[in-house]
Design a protein around this motif. Sequence first.
Motif, PDB file in Angstrom:
ATOM      1  N   UNK A 118      38.048  37.954  41.801  1.00 44.62           N
ATOM      2  CA  UNK A 118      37.640  36.739  41.120  1.00 44.62           C
ATOM      3  C   UNK A 118      36.698  35.888  41.954  1.00 44.62           C
ATOM      4  N   UNK A 119      36.703  36.127  43.268  1.00 43.68           N
ATOM      5  CA  UNK A 119      35.891  35.340  44.194  1.00 43.68           C
ATOM      6  C   UNK A 119      34.700  36.124  44.730  1.00 43.68           C
ATOM      7  N   UNK A 120      34.894  37.413  44.938  1.00 44.23           N
ATOM      8  CA  UNK A 120      33.865  38.269  45.535  1.00 44.23           C
ATOM      9  C   UNK A 120      33.857  39.588  44.773  1.00 44.23           C
ATOM     10  N   UNK A 121      32.680  39.978  44.291  1.00 47.32           N
ATOM     11  CA  UNK A 121      32.606  41.161  43.436  1.00 47.32           C
ATOM     12  C   UNK A 121      32.533  42.460  44.230  1.00 47.32           C
ATOM     13  N   UNK A 122      31.894  42.446  45.395  1.00 48.62           N
ATOM     14  CA  UNK A 122      31.668  43.673  46.155  1.00 48.62           C
ATOM     15  C   UNK A 122      31.808  43.397  47.648  1.00 48.62           C
ATOM     16  N   UNK A 123      31.931  44.466  48.417  1.00 46.94           N
ATOM     17  CA  UNK A 123      31.953  44.317  49.871  1.00 46.94           C
ATOM     18  C   UNK A 123      30.615  43.783  50.373  1.00 46.94           C
ATOM     19  N   UNK A 124      29.518  44.154  49.711  1.00 52.66           N
ATOM     20  CA  UNK A 124      28.208  43.657  50.135  1.00 52.66           C
ATOM     21  C   UNK A 124      28.154  42.134  50.043  1.00 52.66           C
ATOM     22  N   UNK A 138      27.558  39.426  53.119  1.00 47.20           N
ATOM     23  CA  UNK A 138      26.584  38.339  53.054  1.00 47.20           C
ATOM     24  C   UNK A 138      27.249  37.000  53.376  1.00 47.20           C
ATOM     25  N   UNK A 139      28.431  36.788  52.840  1.00 43.28           N
ATOM     26  CA  UNK A 139      29.149  35.545  53.089  1.00 43.28           C
ATOM     27  C   UNK A 139      29.577  35.424  54.551  1.00 43.28           C
TER      28      UNK A 139
END
Length: 226
Positions: free
Chosen positions: A57-63, A67-68
């Motif tokens: 729900x907060x982050x869609x992918x490891x990429x 980046x974060x």
Amino acid sequence: MLVWERPEPPDRPVLAPLSRERIVRAAIRLADADGLAAVSLRKVAAALDVGPMRLYGYIATKEELLDLMVDAVYAEIRPAGDGWREVLRSLAETTRQAAHQHEWLADLIGGRPQLGPHVLARGEAVLAAMGGVDVDTVMPVVDAVNAYVIGAVRREITERRAERATGMDKRQRQAAFGPYLERTFATGRFPALASVVRDGAHLDANQTFQTGLDFLLDGIEARISS
């Protein structure tokens, strides 16, 4: 919509509190301890004691997570000083310090688009300090400093990792390879190299970095002052 603009889901009080910041900090702790190989959404979820699906729900992918993480570390890079030369030196030094504190940064820096708010704030501060420099020269100058820093820190981190892998520091490696080099130089085939190795100044990593940075900044100053 990029992760920087996508709203976070409302937190549910019945579950462990969660936010992108908590997720990113947990990922950074894992990476600081064991490198990027230790970072996955599953491992981050375990570190936060939540189910992996909650992270999506907060982050869609490891990429997006990477980046974060990079952007969070850029918050530690705060170039400051009076005039463009001091700011560029501060940029180089604080970037190097961040890479040594977060060794995994050397694997990501410069290799992906960096559009997060902390990256942009750093860029704004540096470019604002370059106000007296011709607009067509500003980006090549900043890019040259960034390229120098990226190359330097990647070399330093690679050497640090090699020391850990082999159990040999720089002095021990020199002692191990010294006899081979002496035999090779004795052939007379490499006089220039032999002279530098035998007679040149042997700087430590910090001295090497600062000397190279001085060369670069002197060249930039000569170019923009002409």
